[in-house]
Design a protein around this motif. Sequence first.
Motif, PDB file in Angstrom:
ATOM      1  N   TYR A 162      -4.704 -13.172  -9.448  1.00 47.93           N
ATOM      2  CA  TYR A 162      -3.509 -12.419  -8.988  1.00 47.93           C
ATOM      3  C   TYR A 162      -2.618 -12.267 -10.425  1.00 47.93           C
ATOM      4  CZ  TYR A 162      -7.047 -13.079  -4.843  1.00 47.93           C
ATOM      5  OH  TYR A 162      -7.339 -13.599  -3.543  1.00 47.93           O
TER       6      TYR A 162
ATOM      7  N   TYR B  58       1.387 -11.014 -11.010  1.00 47.65           N
ATOM      8  CA  TYR B  58       2.726  -9.002 -10.750  1.00 47.65           C
ATOM      9  C   TYR B  58       2.243  -8.211 -12.013  1.00 47.65           C
ATOM     10  CZ  TYR B  58       7.438  -7.413  -9.885  1.00 47.65           C
ATOM     11  OH  TYR B  58       8.386  -6.217  -9.202  1.00 47.65           O
TER      12      TYR B  58
ATOM     13  N   GLN C  97      -4.397  -5.986   0.357  1.00 51.99           N
ATOM     14  CA  GLN C  97      -3.983  -6.954   1.099  1.00 51.99           C
ATOM     15  C   GLN C  97      -4.023  -8.220  -0.467  1.00 51.99           C
ATOM     16  OE1 GLN C  97      -1.880  -7.353   3.362  1.00 51.99           O
ATOM     17  NE2 GLN C  97      -2.605  -3.880   3.396  1.00 51.99           N
TER      18      GLN C  97
ATOM     19  N   ASN D  82      -2.963 -12.578  -0.128  1.00 46.22           N
ATOM     20  CA  ASN D  82      -1.495 -13.539   0.457  1.00 46.22           C
ATOM     21  C   ASN D  82      -0.302 -14.053   0.555  1.00 46.22           C
ATOM     22  OD1 ASN D  82      -0.230 -16.010   1.395  1.00 46.22           O
ATOM     23  ND2 ASN D  82      -2.694 -16.793   1.234  1.00 46.22           N
ATOM     24  N   PRO D  83       0.278 -13.604   1.051  1.00 48.97           N
ATOM     25  CA  PRO D  83       1.689 -13.551   0.983  1.00 48.97           C
ATOM     26  C   PRO D  83       2.606 -14.636  -0.352  1.00 48.97           C
ATOM     27  CG  PRO D  83       1.983 -12.666   3.375  1.00 48.97           C
ATOM     28  CD  PRO D  83       0.551 -13.286   2.480  1.00 48.97           C
ATOM     29  N   LEU D  84       1.536 -15.848   0.655  1.00 51.49           N
ATOM     30  CA  LEU D  84       2.277 -17.193  -0.955  1.00 51.49           C
ATOM     31  C   LEU D  84       2.111 -16.582  -2.325  1.00 51.49           C
ATOM     32  CD1 LEU D  84       0.876 -20.376   0.540  1.00 51.49           C
ATOM     33  CD2 LEU D  84       0.517 -19.825  -1.783  1.00 51.49           C
TER      34      LEU D  84
ATOM     35  N   LYS E  89       4.490  -4.046  -8.960  1.00 51.77           N
ATOM     36  CA  LYS E  89       3.080  -4.039  -8.100  1.00 51.77           C
ATOM     37  C   LYS E  89       2.592  -5.329  -8.129  1.00 51.77           C
ATOM     38  CE  LYS E  89       3.127   0.741  -6.850  1.00 51.77           C
ATOM     39  NZ  LYS E  89       1.918   1.585  -6.686  1.00 51.77           N
ATOM     40  N   MET E  90       1.698  -5.770  -7.478  1.00 52.69           N
ATOM     41  CA  MET E  90       1.113  -6.653  -6.986  1.00 52.69           C
ATOM     42  C   MET E  90      -0.455  -6.720  -7.190  1.00 52.69           C
ATOM     43  SD  MET E  90       2.102 -10.093  -6.725  1.00 52.69           S
ATOM     44  CE  MET E  90       0.632 -11.320  -6.707  1.00 52.69           C
TER      45      MET E  90
ATOM     46  N   LYS F  15       5.854 -13.110  -7.951  1.00 50.33           N
ATOM     47  CA  LYS F  15       6.907 -11.853  -7.933  1.00 50.33           C
ATOM     48  C   LYS F  15       7.535 -11.949  -8.852  1.00 50.33           C
ATOM     49  CE  LYS F  15       9.589  -8.850  -4.891  1.00 50.33           C
ATOM     50  NZ  LYS F  15       8.684  -7.794  -5.454  1.00 50.33           N
TER      51      LYS F  15
ATOM     52  N   THR G  10       2.209 -14.003  -3.618  1.00 49.93           N
ATOM     53  CA  THR G  10       2.945 -12.960  -3.937  1.00 49.93           C
ATOM     54  C   THR G  10       4.528 -13.670  -4.303  1.00 49.93           C
ATOM     55  OG1 THR G  10       2.096 -11.270  -2.693  1.00 49.93           O
ATOM     56  CG2 THR G  10       3.668 -11.404  -3.135  1.00 49.93           C
ATOM     57  N   GLN G  11       5.152 -14.874  -3.145  1.00 47.73           N
ATOM     58  CA  GLN G  11       6.342 -15.604  -3.211  1.00 47.73           C
ATOM     59  C   GLN G  11       5.535 -16.330  -4.979  1.00 47.73           C
ATOM     60  OE1 GLN G  11       7.966 -18.007  -0.927  1.00 47.73           O
ATOM     61  NE2 GLN G  11       7.064 -19.524  -1.522  1.00 47.73           N
ATOM     62  N   GLU G  12       4.398 -16.785  -5.159  1.00 45.54           N
ATOM     63  CA  GLU G  12       4.730 -17.148  -6.508  1.00 45.54           C
ATOM     64  C   GLU G  12       4.346 -16.398  -7.051  1.00 45.54           C
ATOM     65  OE1 GLU G  12       4.517 -20.815  -7.337  1.00 45.54           O
ATOM     66  OE2 GLU G  12       5.045 -21.035  -4.738  1.00 45.54           O
TER      67      GLU G  12
END
Length: 412
Positions: free
Chosen positions: A142, A144, A263, A265-267, A149-150, A273, A269-271
């Motif tokens: 994963y 950025y 999709q 995991n927002p966790l 976009k992720m 972005k 994405t937070q790390e």
Amino acid sequence: MENDKTLVSDQLILSKYCFDKLLKAIMNKFNNKHKVDFISDSQLFGFANYDPLKPSLKNEFEQITKGYINGKYLYTKNRELKQGKPIIRLNREYKYAFLNYLNYDRIESFLENEIFDELEMKAQLALIETAQSNEDFYYCCYYYGEDQKMNKGKLTIYNNWSNMEFRFVYFDENDIKSEYVFYGDIKISEDLMFMHTKYVSNNIKKEGANFVFFVGKSTSTERNYLIGTYSGFDKYNRTIAGKIILKKFASKTEMENEFSTRQINPLLTQELKGKRIIIESHLPSISSKISNTSPFASLFSNLSGDYQFKFHGDSEDFHTLELSIDSLNYNISSKNPDVIIENDIVKLINRGQNAYLDFEVLGVSYIQKVSIYIKMYYLIKPENDFSGVYSGVDFNNNPINGNVEIKYSKQS
């Protein structure tokens, strides 16, 4: 880990007998399809002075793999067979092409339908079982990526952490998917794992991206997540670098299921972005053209100095911070030894018209996080105290904002 080595391991090992059967089956299909009376080895396998407009196994296989096939490699395998070599090894891309050309997705399927000699079958299965002693490992990555976009990729590691394959997927504005493939080697030194990759473009192998991951003292397979960095180029041919996270999956199927959905995991994405560096592809002729902020470098130098900030809120109370910005690194530091400044940002915005300071405060302080905006002309020739505006968070985690009085002096 899955032990299905048929199409995903680095090599497929075949006995002379089984490879002979495989090649004959391919030749029968090729001849039935193209009805050729005579064909030279160079034309059949697609190397040297072959005609790319005429039938060849190279062309047939490239339609299957959607990538480059080395015709000389195909010829070499045929020559190894004729010379009586007892074991024939097919590399990753070629084993897929050989089997898929005959509509087989697994070597076991081919053996069941084409090999009837029991002794030869046992010998071939023993070779496969030996190859399966090396486990493959599956990860999704994963990061950025382009267009803010992720993005996801999938990583397969082969041969006891010696080789790897990275696949990345991008979607255009019409939601059409395109896939990029990188192959490479893995080296582990001290606490770090290094991956150096290549990719194929216009039938030529080219330098790809590089990855570095922290693995610690334990073996790499013990970690469900690996965190590291990448460097390379993006789909717009810009030099890029950033943070990347790998998540391990127990099987290829689980990895593919995760990879098939957009999709994330927002966790994660937070790390990730914003954790990306982009270098535009241009060659400046002078230093003031390095970037669109370069012309304001002389203004930027005015930001260093000593500051006293008085933050005013809704009440008549105010809160003070005394800080410095050094003239070498332009880092923000506190004059109070009991207060530490972290995650500081110092930059010019709005074409050099405003200074922007942003930082977090660790220690005994009313202000815990703040962004400050200052008109730049106050700092060019400072004669009197001046003011700016701020927004931030106080020690009770309440959002705050207001005016800030500023005393400024140049460092001696």
